[in-house]
Design an enzyme around this catalytic site. Sequence first.
Site, PDB file in Angstrom:
ATOM      1  N   GLU A 184      -8.598   0.657  -3.141  1.00 25.15           N
ATOM      2  CA  GLU A 184      -9.468   0.562  -2.119  1.00 25.15           C
ATOM      3  C   GLU A 184     -10.328   1.906  -2.237  1.00 25.15           C
ATOM      4  OE1 GLU A 184      -6.863   0.712   1.272  1.00 25.15           O
ATOM      5  OE2 GLU A 184      -5.966  -1.164   0.876  1.00 25.15           O
TER       6      GLU A 184
ATOM      7  N   HIS B 259       1.257   6.100   2.020  1.00 30.75           N
ATOM      8  CA  HIS B 259       2.061   6.959   2.880  1.00 30.75           C
ATOM      9  C   HIS B 259       3.024   7.718   1.887  1.00 30.75           C
ATOM     10  CE1 HIS B 259      -0.594   6.336   5.647  1.00 30.75           C
ATOM     11  NE2 HIS B 259      -0.605   5.174   5.930  1.00 30.75           N
TER      12      HIS B 259
ATOM     13  N   ARG C  26      -6.893  12.835   1.300  1.00 30.23           N
ATOM     14  CA  ARG C  26      -5.783  13.339   2.048  1.00 30.23           C
ATOM     15  C   ARG C  26      -4.488  12.938   1.711  1.00 30.23           C
ATOM     16  NH1 ARG C  26      -6.959   9.914   7.574  1.00 30.23           N
ATOM     17  NH2 ARG C  26      -9.040  10.663   7.117  1.00 30.23           N
TER      18      ARG C  26
ATOM     19  N   GLU D 179     -11.374  -9.163   2.356  1.00 29.82           N
ATOM     20  CA  GLU D 179     -10.055  -8.955   3.159  1.00 29.82           C
ATOM     21  C   GLU D 179     -10.482  -8.694   4.506  1.00 29.82           C
ATOM     22  OE1 GLU D 179      -7.336  -6.179   1.088  1.00 29.82           O
ATOM     23  OE2 GLU D 179      -6.496  -5.478   3.237  1.00 29.82           O
TER      24      GLU D 179
ATOM     25  N   THR E 158      -8.391   3.397   8.455  1.00 34.29           N
ATOM     26  CA  THR E 158      -9.586   2.856   8.321  1.00 34.29           C
ATOM     27  C   THR E 158      -9.796   2.012   9.726  1.00 34.29           C
ATOM     28  OG1 THR E 158      -9.001   2.577   6.105  1.00 34.29           O
ATOM     29  CG2 THR E 158     -11.187   1.253   6.729  1.00 34.29           C
TER      30      THR E 158
ATOM     31  N   HIS F  35      -4.222  -4.636   7.422  1.00 33.79           N
ATOM     32  CA  HIS F  35      -4.378  -3.416   8.395  1.00 33.79           C
ATOM     33  C   HIS F  35      -3.505  -3.737   9.681  1.00 33.79           C
ATOM     34  CE1 HIS F  35      -5.805   0.260  10.467  1.00 33.79           C
ATOM     35  NE2 HIS F  35      -6.093   0.298   9.486  1.00 33.79           N
TER      36      HIS F  35
ATOM     37  N   ASN G 241       0.773  -1.233  -0.041  1.00 32.33           N
ATOM     38  CA  ASN G 241       0.183   0.056  -0.093  1.00 32.33           C
ATOM     39  C   ASN G 241       0.738   1.114  -0.113  1.00 32.33           C
ATOM     40  OD1 ASN G 241      -1.294   2.224   0.988  1.00 32.33           O
ATOM     41  ND2 ASN G 241      -3.139   0.865   1.705  1.00 32.33           N
TER      42      ASN G 241
ATOM     43  N   HIS H 152      -5.516   3.606  -1.553  1.00 31.43           N
ATOM     44  CA  HIS H 152      -6.835   4.160  -1.212  1.00 31.43           C
ATOM     45  C   HIS H 152      -7.165   5.445  -1.665  1.00 31.43           C
ATOM     46  CE1 HIS H 152      -9.660   4.285   2.648  1.00 31.43           C
ATOM     47  NE2 HIS H 152     -10.159   4.546   1.421  1.00 31.43           N
TER      48      HIS H 152
ATOM     49  N   ARG I 163      -9.236   8.255  -0.710  1.00 30.05           N
ATOM     50  CA  ARG I 163     -10.208   8.558   0.309  1.00 30.05           C
ATOM     51  C   ARG I 163     -10.976   9.698  -0.141  1.00 30.05           C
ATOM     52  NH1 ARG I 163      -9.040   6.236   5.424  1.00 30.05           N
ATOM     53  NH2 ARG I 163     -10.530   7.717   6.205  1.00 30.05           N
TER      54      ARG I 163
HETATM   55  N1  PXP Z   1      -6.101  -2.989   3.684  1.00 32.89           N
HETATM   56  C1  PXP Z   1      -7.003  -2.035   3.706  1.00 32.89           C
HETATM   57  C2  PXP Z   1      -8.377  -2.392   3.350  1.00 32.89           C
HETATM   58  C3  PXP Z   1      -6.695  -1.017   4.492  1.00 32.89           C
HETATM   59  O1  PXP Z   1      -7.930   0.248   4.453  1.00 32.89           O
HETATM   60  C4  PXP Z   1      -5.317  -0.471   4.815  1.00 32.89           C
HETATM   61  C5  PXP Z   1      -4.801   0.764   5.254  1.00 32.89           C
HETATM   62  O2  PXP Z   1      -5.131   1.845   4.310  1.00 32.89           O
HETATM   63  C6  PXP Z   1      -4.524  -1.569   4.821  1.00 32.89           C
HETATM   64  C7  PXP Z   1      -4.823  -2.838   4.014  1.00 32.89           C
HETATM   65  C8  PXP Z   1      -2.998  -1.296   5.227  1.00 32.89           C
HETATM   66  O3  PXP Z   1      -2.941  -1.048   6.548  1.00 32.89           O
HETATM   67  P1  PXP Z   1      -1.695  -0.592   7.403  1.00 32.89           P
HETATM   68  O4  PXP Z   1      -1.375   0.751   6.478  1.00 32.89           O
HETATM   69  O5  PXP Z   1      -1.804  -0.552   8.466  1.00 32.89           O
HETATM   70  O6  PXP Z   1      -0.451  -1.651   6.844  1.00 32.89           O
END
Ligand code: PXP
Length: 252
Positions: A71, A11, A50, A152, A102, A199, A8, A44, A46
């Site tokens: 996402e 960030h 952001r 998921e 999330t 997550h 992901n 994602h 959003r």
């Molecule tokens: N999966 C989903 C559906 C999420 O919303 C997120 C956070 O954006 C993640 C995975 C990844 O989470 P983390 O950044 O805590 O690894």
Amino acid sequence: MKTRLGVNVDHVATLRQLRGTVYPSLIEAVQLAEAGGADQITAHLREDRRHIQDQDVRDLRKNVKVAFNLEMAVTPEMVRFACRIRPDWVCLVPEKRRELTTEGGLDIAKNKRAVALAIQTLKKKGIKVSCFIEPSSDAVALSHHLGADAVEFHTGQYCLAAQSAFGGRSRSRRVQEKLRIQKAAIQALELGLHAHAGHGFDYKNIQDIVGLMRHSGQALIEEYNIGHAIICRSVLVGLETAVAEMSALISR
Ligand code: PXP
């Protein structure tokens, strides 16, 4: 079958948006993640934009060489956008404007019609759909009933327990949460649903889960989507190495 790692990249965009700069380049990050062994790139979009922006999603679609997983919230606007972009996967997530990240799985029972319509519309465009849910029997059964390709599991509670967030109850909570995920993953397997998880994973708590999630020699969780911990680690060792380290942990 090899367990897949979805990286992901939200960030990377968070860092850029923090100062309104043009760097760091999201596409360069994708190339490094792919070189490190990412099987999928996840982002994602959003509602409050952001981190990831609309143009980022278009750029990702053009440049990601592995699978691209978008996402998004279950809204008509997002569904229309995804149908134009055509990612390989859409993961339907709940969204609250004020949340830091999330905070839980999608309440499918409460949003049944909207979720069903989103799944049907996306699938008609050839997009595979997963529902981000709590590891509960009802949520797995409902996702299957509404035609999702995958679920998921929101692993936030397990990860919090692994980080001792529940004080003295953390140890037992951790065991309880692992069993909850395992049970839901077996149910998904039996229903023919693909099982993904994400997550809160870090380089430590992932090891415990990966070891447990096997059933008759088969990996129950086919894919992990991990963001924050990998991007944090990349500050110290570089993104390619950070991804390679995580990839090695999940494919053991
Ligand atoms: N999966 C989903 C559906 C999420 O919303 C997120 C956070 O954006 C993640 C995975 C990844 O989470 P983390 O950044 O805590 O690894």
